[in-house]
Design an enzyme around this catalytic site. Structure first.
Site, short mmCIF file in Angstrom:
data_model
loop_
_atom_site.label_atom_id
_atom_site.label_comp_id
_atom_site.label_asym_id
_atom_site.label_seq_id
_atom_site.Cartn_x
_atom_site.Cartn_y
_atom_site.Cartn_z
N GLU A 16 -25.55 63.28 73.54
CA GLU A 16 -25.11 64.30 74.51
C GLU A 16 -24.87 65.66 73.84
O GLU A 16 -24.53 66.62 74.52
CB GLU A 16 -23.84 63.83 75.23
CG GLU A 16 -24.06 62.59 76.08
CD GLU A 16 -22.78 62.02 76.66
OE1 GLU A 16 -22.81 61.57 77.81
OE2 GLU A 16 -21.75 62.00 75.95
N ASP A 201 -27.82 56.95 85.46
CA ASP A 201 -27.84 55.68 86.22
C ASP A 201 -27.13 55.95 87.54
O ASP A 201 -26.63 57.05 87.76
CB ASP A 201 -27.12 54.57 85.42
CG ASP A 201 -25.70 54.93 85.08
OD1 ASP A 201 -25.47 55.49 83.99
OD2 ASP A 201 -24.80 54.71 85.93
N1 ADE Z 1 -21.66 57.49 82.06
C1 ADE Z 1 -22.94 57.28 82.40
N2 ADE Z 1 -23.03 56.33 83.34
C2 ADE Z 1 -21.77 55.92 83.61
C3 ADE Z 1 -21.22 54.96 84.48
N3 ADE Z 1 -22.00 54.20 85.26
N4 ADE Z 1 -19.87 54.80 84.47
C4 ADE Z 1 -19.09 55.56 83.66
N5 ADE Z 1 -19.57 56.48 82.82
C5 ADE Z 1 -20.91 56.67 82.79
#
Ligand code: ADE
Length: 232
Positions: A16, A201
């Protein structure tokens, strides 16, 4: 954000921060309790970027150290997140207008979920001018939304977590694990902040698999946007 300001940047994971860090000029490395700080220049700005590790405490420590040592004019938290809002897709960008700690739970004491006693609210406002400038740096063709980002010390992948988040914050756009801690510490220090996140996601049963495929790309996308913001 003034033309010659010092900008504090906080990222949890190497992927990141990598691209932004490699764009820093006159870079020097400073070891902090919270992690490694990369100090350098992009455009007219002095940048102090900390790689702090995952979670709210790690992020809070990094922000307080940044503020105490470098007096940044603003702090930006960058990284990936899991999309929560209806229709949000991997690769979409979310910029904060406010942040909340979804896992902060004193409801048994009659307090609203996410309520931060020291700020007397569960809704921590991001700096509008800064968020607008970040939004303006997003390239044409990318989907960008501005709204509430929620953070907790949990990777969100289960329906019961989504139910808690949306039951309390129906307007939550995405979930991650640092942004609200950054906002919390900045608010208490009266330092303007904003959060930029690219979806790796959609915070569901597939999220742990998608995360590994898309986190690095999401991290780079946010870094590109920040580099444009800083070099304009
Ligand atoms: N960072 C990226 N995806 C995430 C998720 N599903 N829950 C918490 N932090 C995240």
């Amino acid at each position: 954000m003034d033309r010659f300001s010092t900008v504090g940047i906080v990222a949890a994971m190497e992927v990141e921060l990598e691209l932004l860090r490699s764009s820093l000029e006159e870079v020097r490395t400073i070891s902090l309790a919270s992690g490694t700080c990369y100090m350098g220049r992009i455009g007219n700005h002095t940048v102090a970027a900390v790689l702090c590790g995952i979670g709210k405490v790690s992020a809070a420590l990094a922000v307080q150290e940044l503020i105490d040592r470098f007096q940044p004019d603003c702090v930006i938290n960058t990284g990936c997140a899991g999309g929560i809002a209806e229709g949000i897709k991997i690769g979409d960008i979310v910029i904060s207008d406010q942040v909340s700690e979804w896992d902060l739970d004193s409801t048994a004491l009659g307090l609203p979920r996410g309520y931060v006693c020291s700020l007397n609210t569960a809704d921590i406002p991001a700096d509008k001018a800064l968020s607008d400038r970040i939004a303006a740096a997003v390239p044409e063709g990318m989907t960008v939304r501005t709204g509430r980002i929620v953070s907790g010390d949990q990777f969100v992948s289960r329906q019961e977590q989504r139910d808690i988040i949306l039951g309390t914050f129906p307007d939550a756009l995405c979930a991650e694990m640092e942004g609200a801690a950054v906002g919390h510490v900045c608010a208490q220090n009266r330092v303007p902040f904003s959060i930029i996140r690219c979806m790796s996601d959609t915070a569901d049963h597939q999220s742990n698999v998608d995360f590994y495929d898309f986190a690095a790309g999401a991290g780079r996308t946010c870094n590109r946007i920040l580099m444009k913001l800083l070099s304009d």
